[in-house]
Design a protein around this motif. Structure first.
Motif, PDB file in Angstrom:
ATOM      1  N   GLU A   1       0.833  -1.202   0.000  1.00 23.99           N
ATOM      2  CA  GLU A   1       0.000   0.000   0.000  1.00 23.99           C
ATOM      3  C   GLU A   1       0.871   1.258   0.000  1.00 23.99           C
ATOM      4  O   GLU A   1       2.099   1.191   0.030  1.00 23.99           O
ATOM      5  N   SER A   2       0.191   2.398  -0.043  1.00 23.07           N
ATOM      6  CA  SER A   2       0.880   3.694  -0.131  1.00 23.07           C
ATOM      7  C   SER A   2       0.504   4.572   1.054  1.00 23.07           C
ATOM      8  O   SER A   2      -0.541   4.389   1.692  1.00 23.07           O
ATOM      9  N   LEU A   3       1.361   5.559   1.277  1.00 21.43           N
ATOM     10  CA  LEU A   3       1.142   6.526   2.347  1.00 21.43           C
ATOM     11  C   LEU A   3       1.870   7.809   1.951  1.00 21.43           C
ATOM     12  O   LEU A   3       2.933   7.750   1.311  1.00 21.43           O
ATOM     13  N   ARG A   4       1.319   8.956   2.318  1.00 15.28           N
ATOM     14  CA  ARG A   4       2.002  10.225   2.054  1.00 15.28           C
ATOM     15  C   ARG A   4       2.228  10.966   3.362  1.00 15.28           C
ATOM     16  O   ARG A   4       1.282  11.255   4.095  1.00 15.28           O
ATOM     17  N   LEU A   5       3.473  11.274   3.608  1.00 15.32           N
ATOM     18  CA  LEU A   5       3.846  12.065   4.775  1.00 15.32           C
ATOM     19  C   LEU A   5       3.936  13.542   4.398  1.00 15.32           C
ATOM     20  O   LEU A   5       4.312  13.878   3.274  1.00 15.32           O
ATOM     21  N   SER A   6       3.615  14.399   5.350  1.00 16.13           N
ATOM     22  CA  SER A   6       3.739  15.843   5.165  1.00 16.13           C
ATOM     23  C   SER A   6       4.610  16.420   6.268  1.00 16.13           C
ATOM     24  O   SER A   6       4.662  15.880   7.376  1.00 16.13           O
ATOM     25  N   CYS A   7       5.257  17.516   5.943  1.00 14.62           N
ATOM     26  CA  CYS A   7       6.066  18.220   6.936  1.00 14.62           C
ATOM     27  C   CYS A   7       5.816  19.712   6.739  1.00 14.62           C
ATOM     28  O   CYS A   7       6.230  20.284   5.721  1.00 14.62           O
ATOM     29  N   ALA A   8       5.125  20.318   7.678  1.00 10.20           N
ATOM     30  CA  ALA A   8       4.870  21.752   7.634  1.00 10.20           C
ATOM     31  C   ALA A   8       6.069  22.487   8.221  1.00 10.20           C
ATOM     32  O   ALA A   8       6.549  22.149   9.303  1.00 10.20           O
ATOM     33  N   ILE A   9       6.542  23.494   7.486  1.00  7.20           N
ATOM     34  CA  ILE A   9       7.768  24.183   7.866  1.00  7.20           C
ATOM     35  C   ILE A   9       7.495  25.667   8.055  1.00  7.20           C
ATOM     36  O   ILE A   9       6.809  26.285   7.240  1.00  7.20           O
ATOM     37  N   SER A  10       8.027  26.240   9.120  1.00  4.94           N
ATOM     38  CA  SER A  10       7.841  27.660   9.379  1.00  4.94           C
ATOM     39  C   SER A  10       9.108  28.244   9.977  1.00  4.94           C
ATOM     40  O   SER A  10      10.001  27.509  10.412  1.00  4.94           O
ATOM     41  N   GLY A  11       9.208  29.551   9.964  1.00  2.94           N
ATOM     42  CA  GLY A  11      10.312  30.200  10.646  1.00  2.94           C
ATOM     43  C   GLY A  11      11.151  31.116   9.793  1.00  2.94           C
ATOM     44  O   GLY A  11      11.577  32.162  10.250  1.00  2.94           O
ATOM     45  N   ARG A  12      11.446  30.711   8.570  1.00  6.37           N
ATOM     46  CA  ARG A  12      12.264  31.550   7.699  1.00  6.37           C
ATOM     47  C   ARG A  12      12.193  31.050   6.276  1.00  6.37           C
ATOM     48  O   ARG A  12      11.658  29.980   6.002  1.00  6.37           O
ATOM     49  N   SER A  13      12.776  31.836   5.391  1.00  7.71           N
ATOM     50  CA  SER A  13      12.828  31.443   3.986  1.00  7.71           C
ATOM     51  C   SER A  13      13.656  30.171   3.830  1.00  7.71           C
ATOM     52  O   SER A  13      14.683  30.006   4.480  1.00  7.71           O
ATOM     53  N   LEU A  14      13.210  29.302   2.954  1.00  9.79           N
ATOM     54  CA  LEU A  14      13.881  28.017   2.780  1.00  9.79           C
ATOM     55  C   LEU A  14      14.776  27.986   1.548  1.00  9.79           C
ATOM     56  O   LEU A  14      15.289  26.919   1.190  1.00  9.79           O
ATOM     57  N   ASN A  15      14.993  29.110   0.915  1.00 10.70           N
ATOM     58  CA  ASN A  15      15.731  29.127  -0.346  1.00 10.70           C
ATOM     59  C   ASN A  15      17.180  28.650  -0.219  1.00 10.70           C
ATOM     60  O   ASN A  15      17.768  28.234  -1.206  1.00 10.70           O
ATOM     61  N   LYS A  16      17.751  28.700   0.953  1.00 15.64           N
ATOM     62  CA  LYS A  16      19.120  28.223   1.127  1.00 15.64           C
ATOM     63  C   LYS A  16      19.176  26.994   2.024  1.00 15.64           C
ATOM     64  O   LYS A  16      20.161  26.752   2.726  1.00 15.64           O
ATOM     65  N   TYR A  17      18.111  26.204   1.953  1.00 15.83           N
ATOM     66  CA  TYR A  17      18.043  24.994   2.761  1.00 15.83           C
ATOM     67  C   TYR A  17      17.857  23.761   1.890  1.00 15.83           C
ATOM     68  O   TYR A  17      17.237  23.821   0.821  1.00 15.83           O
ATOM     69  N   THR A  18      18.382  22.660   2.365  1.00 18.23           N
ATOM     70  CA  THR A  18      18.050  21.342   1.861  1.00 18.23           C
ATOM     71  C   THR A  18      17.127  20.694   2.882  1.00 18.23           C
ATOM     72  O   THR A  18      17.397  20.729   4.086  1.00 18.23           O
ATOM     73  N   LEU A  19      16.030  20.114   2.399  1.00 18.71           N
ATOM     74  CA  LEU A  19      15.070  19.453   3.267  1.00 18.71           C
ATOM     75  C   LEU A  19      15.140  17.951   3.048  1.00 18.71           C
ATOM     76  O   LEU A  19      15.231  17.497   1.896  1.00 18.71           O
ATOM     77  N   GLY A  20      15.087  17.212   4.126  1.00 15.59           N
ATOM     78  CA  GLY A  20      15.232  15.770   4.002  1.00 15.59           C
ATOM     79  C   GLY A  20      14.273  14.989   4.879  1.00 15.59           C
ATOM     80  O   GLY A  20      13.660  15.528   5.801  1.00 15.59           O
ATOM     81  N   TRP A  21      14.147  13.712   4.523  1.00 16.38           N
ATOM     82  CA  TRP A  21      13.431  12.746   5.350  1.00 16.38           C
ATOM     83  C   TRP A  21      14.413  11.682   5.819  1.00 16.38           C
ATOM     84  O   TRP A  21      15.214  11.177   5.028  1.00 16.38           O
ATOM     85  N   PHE A  22      14.320  11.356   7.079  1.00 18.88           N
ATOM     86  CA  PHE A  22      15.084  10.274   7.684  1.00 18.88           C
ATOM     87  C   PHE A  22      14.111   9.352   8.392  1.00 18.88           C
ATOM     88  O   PHE A  22      12.956   9.724   8.642  1.00 18.88           O
TER      89      PHE A  22
END
Length: 129
Positions: A15-36
């Motif tokens: 089966e399938s599942l979709r995880l979400s991650c809501a992000i706040s605090g600052r601009s993300l233009n200089k960030y890498t986002l990951g899942w562990f």
């Protein structure tokens, strides 16, 4: 940067599942986002990452072809679409953000826990056989 993961649950193998991650605090233009993820008694391991500004994606071999990482720039939300789930995917899944001071193309490591500065609280994914 604050991260809030959600979307975990109990599913059957295949089966399938979709995880979400809501992000706040600052601009993300200089960030890498990951899942562990972290299974009981095991170290935290890398799943997937995306350079927020460029959209460049990187996956672990164990999920390549089954999982897709994506982001919604307008909503500041990170996603992990997980298809063809297996019992060995059972773990607590964490989203994380790492600052790229020189830009994402200079990131030394995409899959190292130490390369990420901010972490969400985790969401449990359980896959039954």
């Amino acid at each position: 940067v604050q991260l809030q993961a959600s979307g975990g649950g109990l599913v059957q193998a295949g089966e399938s599942l979709r995880l979400s991650c809501a992000i706040s605090g600052r601009s993300l233009n200089k960030y890498t986002l990951g899942w562990f993820r972290q299974a009981p008694g095991k170290d935290r391991e890398f799943v997937a990452a995306v350079a927020w500004s460029a959209g460049y994606r990187y996956y672990s071999d164990s999920v390549q072809g089954r999982f897709t990482i994506s982001r919604d720039n307008a909503e500041n939300t990170l996603y992990l679409q997980m298809n063809s789930l297996k019992p060995e995917d059972t773990a607590v899944y964490f989203c994380a953000a790492g600052y790229d001071i020189l830009g994402w193309s200079f990131r030394a490591s995409w899959d190292d826990v130490g390369g990420y500065d901010y972490w969400g609280q985790g969401t449990q994914v359980t896959v039954s056989s």
